[in-house]
Design an enzyme around this catalytic site. Structure first.
Site, PDB file in Angstrom:
ATOM      1  N   LYS A 119       0.249  -1.402  -0.346  1.00 42.34           N
ATOM      2  CA  LYS A 119      -0.060   0.108  -0.028  1.00 42.34           C
ATOM      3  C   LYS A 119       1.250   1.498  -0.038  1.00 42.34           C
ATOM      4  O   LYS A 119       1.909   1.347   0.957  1.00 42.34           O
ATOM      5  CB  LYS A 119      -0.676   0.078   1.565  1.00 42.34           C
ATOM      6  CG  LYS A 119      -1.882  -1.438   1.763  1.00 42.34           C
ATOM      7  CD  LYS A 119      -2.949  -1.627   2.406  1.00 42.34           C
ATOM      8  CE  LYS A 119      -1.511  -1.455   3.749  1.00 42.34           C
ATOM      9  NZ  LYS A 119      -2.289  -1.715   4.668  1.00 42.34           N
ATOM     10  N   THR A 165      -7.775   2.736   7.882  1.00 41.38           N
ATOM     11  CA  THR A 165      -7.764   2.495   6.786  1.00 41.38           C
ATOM     12  C   THR A 165      -7.120   1.005   6.006  1.00 41.38           C
ATOM     13  O   THR A 165      -7.829   0.688   5.082  1.00 41.38           O
ATOM     14  CB  THR A 165      -6.515   4.010   5.785  1.00 41.38           C
ATOM     15  OG1 THR A 165      -5.617   3.742   6.143  1.00 41.38           O
ATOM     16  CG2 THR A 165      -7.761   5.138   5.395  1.00 41.38           C
ATOM     17  N   GLY A 166      -6.291   1.057   7.081  1.00 36.28           N
ATOM     18  CA  GLY A 166      -5.198  -0.555   6.519  1.00 36.28           C
ATOM     19  C   GLY A 166      -6.498  -1.641   7.008  1.00 36.28           C
ATOM     20  O   GLY A 166      -6.547  -2.722   5.578  1.00 36.28           O
ATOM     21  N   THR A 195      -7.782   9.362   8.489  1.00 35.01           N
ATOM     22  CA  THR A 195      -7.692   8.388   7.614  1.00 35.01           C
ATOM     23  C   THR A 195      -7.320   7.084   8.907  1.00 35.01           C
ATOM     24  O   THR A 195      -6.536   6.152   8.604  1.00 35.01           O
ATOM     25  CB  THR A 195      -6.762   7.911   6.941  1.00 35.01           C
ATOM     26  OG1 THR A 195      -5.069   8.595   7.946  1.00 35.01           O
ATOM     27  CG2 THR A 195      -6.355   8.969   5.622  1.00 35.01           C
TER      28      THR A 195
HETATM   29  N1  LIG Z   1      -5.066  10.524   2.379  1.00 35.62           N
HETATM   30  C1  LIG Z   1      -5.429   9.018   0.860  1.00 35.62           C
HETATM   31  N2  LIG Z   1      -5.887   9.471  -0.325  1.00 35.62           N
HETATM   32  C2  LIG Z   1      -6.209   8.412  -0.818  1.00 35.62           C
HETATM   33  N3  LIG Z   1      -6.292   6.813  -0.340  1.00 35.62           N
HETATM   34  C3  LIG Z   1      -5.511   6.721   0.534  1.00 35.62           C
HETATM   35  C4  LIG Z   1      -5.067   7.506   1.551  1.00 35.62           C
HETATM   36  N4  LIG Z   1      -3.832   7.491   2.616  1.00 35.62           N
HETATM   37  C5  LIG Z   1      -4.522   6.131   2.232  1.00 35.62           C
HETATM   38  N5  LIG Z   1      -4.809   5.436   1.183  1.00 35.62           N
HETATM   39  C6  LIG Z   1      -5.299   4.574   0.722  1.00 35.62           C
HETATM   40  O1  LIG Z   1      -5.851   3.796   2.025  1.00 35.62           O
HETATM   41  C7  LIG Z   1      -5.612   2.173   1.386  1.00 35.62           C
HETATM   42  C8  LIG Z   1      -4.535   1.840   3.009  1.00 35.62           C
HETATM   43  O2  LIG Z   1      -3.308   2.620   3.099  1.00 35.62           O
HETATM   44  P1  LIG Z   1      -2.448   2.866   4.173  1.00 35.62           P
HETATM   45  O3  LIG Z   1      -0.948   3.389   4.040  1.00 35.62           O
HETATM   46  O4  LIG Z   1      -3.177   3.838   4.548  1.00 35.62           O
HETATM   47  O5  LIG Z   1      -2.390   1.725   5.303  1.00 35.62           O
HETATM   48  P2  LIG Z   1      -2.297   1.926   6.681  1.00 35.62           P
HETATM   49  O6  LIG Z   1      -1.093   2.132   7.069  1.00 35.62           O
HETATM   50  O7  LIG Z   1      -1.956  -0.058   6.861  1.00 35.62           O
HETATM   51  O8  LIG Z   1      -3.049   1.862   7.184  1.00 35.62           O
HETATM   52  P3  LIG Z   1      -3.915   1.717   9.060  1.00 35.62           P
HETATM   53  O9  LIG Z   1      -4.127   3.078   8.976  1.00 35.62           O
HETATM   54  O10 LIG Z   1      -5.220   0.934   8.975  1.00 35.62           O
HETATM   55  O11 LIG Z   1      -2.821   1.083   9.309  1.00 35.62           O
HETATM   56  C9  LIG Z   1      -4.188   2.075   0.841  1.00 35.62           C
HETATM   57  O12 LIG Z   1      -4.868   1.950  -0.175  1.00 35.62           O
HETATM   58  C10 LIG Z   1      -3.703   3.218   0.257  1.00 35.62           C
HETATM   59  O13 LIG Z   1      -3.032   3.453  -0.862  1.00 35.62           O
HETATM   60  C1  LIG Z   2      -6.973  -2.495  17.388  1.00 32.95           C
HETATM   61  C2  LIG Z   2      -6.021  -1.914  16.036  1.00 32.95           C
HETATM   62  N1  LIG Z   2      -5.724  -2.141  15.106  1.00 32.95           N
HETATM   63  C3  LIG Z   2      -5.046  -1.835  14.256  1.00 32.95           C
HETATM   64  C4  LIG Z   2      -5.253  -0.513  14.052  1.00 32.95           C
HETATM   65  C5  LIG Z   2      -4.168   0.303  13.269  1.00 32.95           C
HETATM   66  O1  LIG Z   2      -4.847   1.475  12.642  1.00 32.95           O
HETATM   67  P1  LIG Z   2      -4.141   2.634  12.543  1.00 32.95           P
HETATM   68  O2  LIG Z   2      -2.863   2.333  12.054  1.00 32.95           O
HETATM   69  O3  LIG Z   2      -5.473   3.521  11.987  1.00 32.95           O
HETATM   70  O4  LIG Z   2      -4.236   4.088  13.891  1.00 32.95           O
HETATM   71  C6  LIG Z   2      -5.527   0.153  15.628  1.00 32.95           C
HETATM   72  N2  LIG Z   2      -4.844   1.387  16.070  1.00 32.95           N
HETATM   73  N3  LIG Z   2      -5.740  -0.531  16.461  1.00 32.95           N
END
Ligand SMILES: Nc1ncnc2c1ncn2[C@@H]1O[C@H](COP(=O)(O)OP(=O)(O)OP(=O)(O)O)[C@@H](O)[C@H]1O
Ligand SMILES: Cc1ncc(COP(=O)(O)O)c(N)n1
Length: 271
Positions: free
Chosen positions: A173, A207-208, A204
């Site tokens: 990602k 998002t993951g 966000t």
């Molecule tokens: N500002 C943004 N605009 C468009 N797409 C985004 C944006 N931020 C994240 N994404 C998309 O959202 C999805 C999740 O990606 P991201 O890299 O944020 O995951 P992550 O860091 O694992 O998330 P998490 O916050 O749950 O740990 C991907 O498809 C990424 O391309």
């Molecule tokens: C229980 C749990 N699982 C996953 C995430 C990652 O999400 P983020 O990177 O958006 O904080 C989180 N904050 N909490």
């Protein structure tokens, strides 16, 4: 009805973890179930405490579900401790679900370590080979491989190398790279590029979690891997576009798949 199971941590503020996963399953018309690995005290500003669930209780939750209900797909999120990983690995090796989506959650957006450092090698050794698809963000892929990822070429190499570690498909990602958001799917043969203009929002949180649960939902419904990921990318993009100004920090995304499915690509009323 198709079913999906999330094995992950609880986020008290509802934006990430188990709560985001269940909302995503419901929005996709899939029956959601949960195995809680840890309880977090968190909100849009940070994580203030974690209590890991006893591994024997994790095993019991998985057993209770699989002994009774057919599980179409499994999504794995936060699994902070070595013992947590061991119990998830042993149970899934026994029940052998056909579809496993692994989101290798490591550090929260607010900077809290949700995967203990000593657990990283266990996640790589035990959970990666179970994965139908693994969905690392760039910092997670860097930790898995011990390299820096700065360009799309680096993302491609990372996908190839993580595939070699045993995951059948890899989605790197690009949300953390500067500029537009490009995610790269690699199936061991072909790269698929999912491009999206960066949406200008701070909200966000989760998002993951949402993306990986959307993939698990689409796979449960019988989509091919490529279609499951493409549809999930549309879902997360709309969810981010309509993210919610909740709390004082990083707000959550919005779940309303039915509107998207009915051909609407923007929310029809003000929030
Ligand atoms: N500002 C943004 N605009 C468009 N797409 C985004 C944006 N931020 C994240 N994404 C998309 O959202 C999805 C999740 O990606 P991201 O890299 O944020 O995951 P992550 O860091 O694992 O998330 P998490 O916050 O749950 O740990 C991907 O498809 C990424 O391309
Ligand atoms: C229980 C749990 N699982 C996953 C995430 C990652 O999400 P983020 O990177 O958006 O904080 C989180 N904050 N909490």
């Amino acid at each position: 009805m198709k079913t999906a199971l999330t094995i992950a941590g609880s986020d008290s503020s509802g934006g990430a973890g188990i709560q985001a996963d269940l909302k995503t399953f419901s929005a996709h018309g899939v029956f959601g179930m949960s195995v809680i690995t840890a309880i977090t005290a968190q909100n849009t500003q940070g994580v203030f405490g974690v209590q890991d669930i006893d591994p024997s209780m994790i095993t019991k939750q998985i057993e209770a579900i699989f002994e009774d209900i057919f599980v179409d797909s499994v999504k794995i999120g936060m699994v902070s401790k070595i013992e947590t990983i061991e119990s998830v690995y042993k149970s899934l090796s026994y029940y052998k679900p056909k579809i496993v989506v692994l989101d290798p959650v490591m550090v929260s957006k607010s900077g809290y370590h949700l995967l203990q450092e000593e657990s990283v090698n266990y996640l790589i050794k035990y959970l990666l080979p179970l994965a139908s698809i693994v969905t690392p963000n760039i910092p997670e892929a860097e930790i898995i491989l011990g390299t820096n990822i700065c360009t799309v070429k680096d993302m491609e190499s990372a996908a190839i190398n993580i595939h070699k570690m045993g995951a059948k498909n890899v989605l790197i990602k690009g949300g953390h790279l500067k500029g537009d958001s490009i995610d790269i799917l690699y199936d061991g043969d072909i790269f698929t590029y999912l491009h999206q203009d960066r949406i200008d929002t701070k909200n966000t949180h989760g998002t993951g979690c949402t993306l990986s649960s959307a993939i698990a939902s689409n796979l449960a419904r019988g989509c091919s891997m490529k279609d499951a990921v493409k549809e999930a990318k549309v879902y997360i993009t709309i969810a981010i576009k309509h993210s919610i100004e909740l709390g004082k920090g990083v707000g959550p995304t919005h779940h309303f798949y039915q509107l998207y499915k009915n051909g609407l690509t923007s929310y029809p009323f003000e929030y």
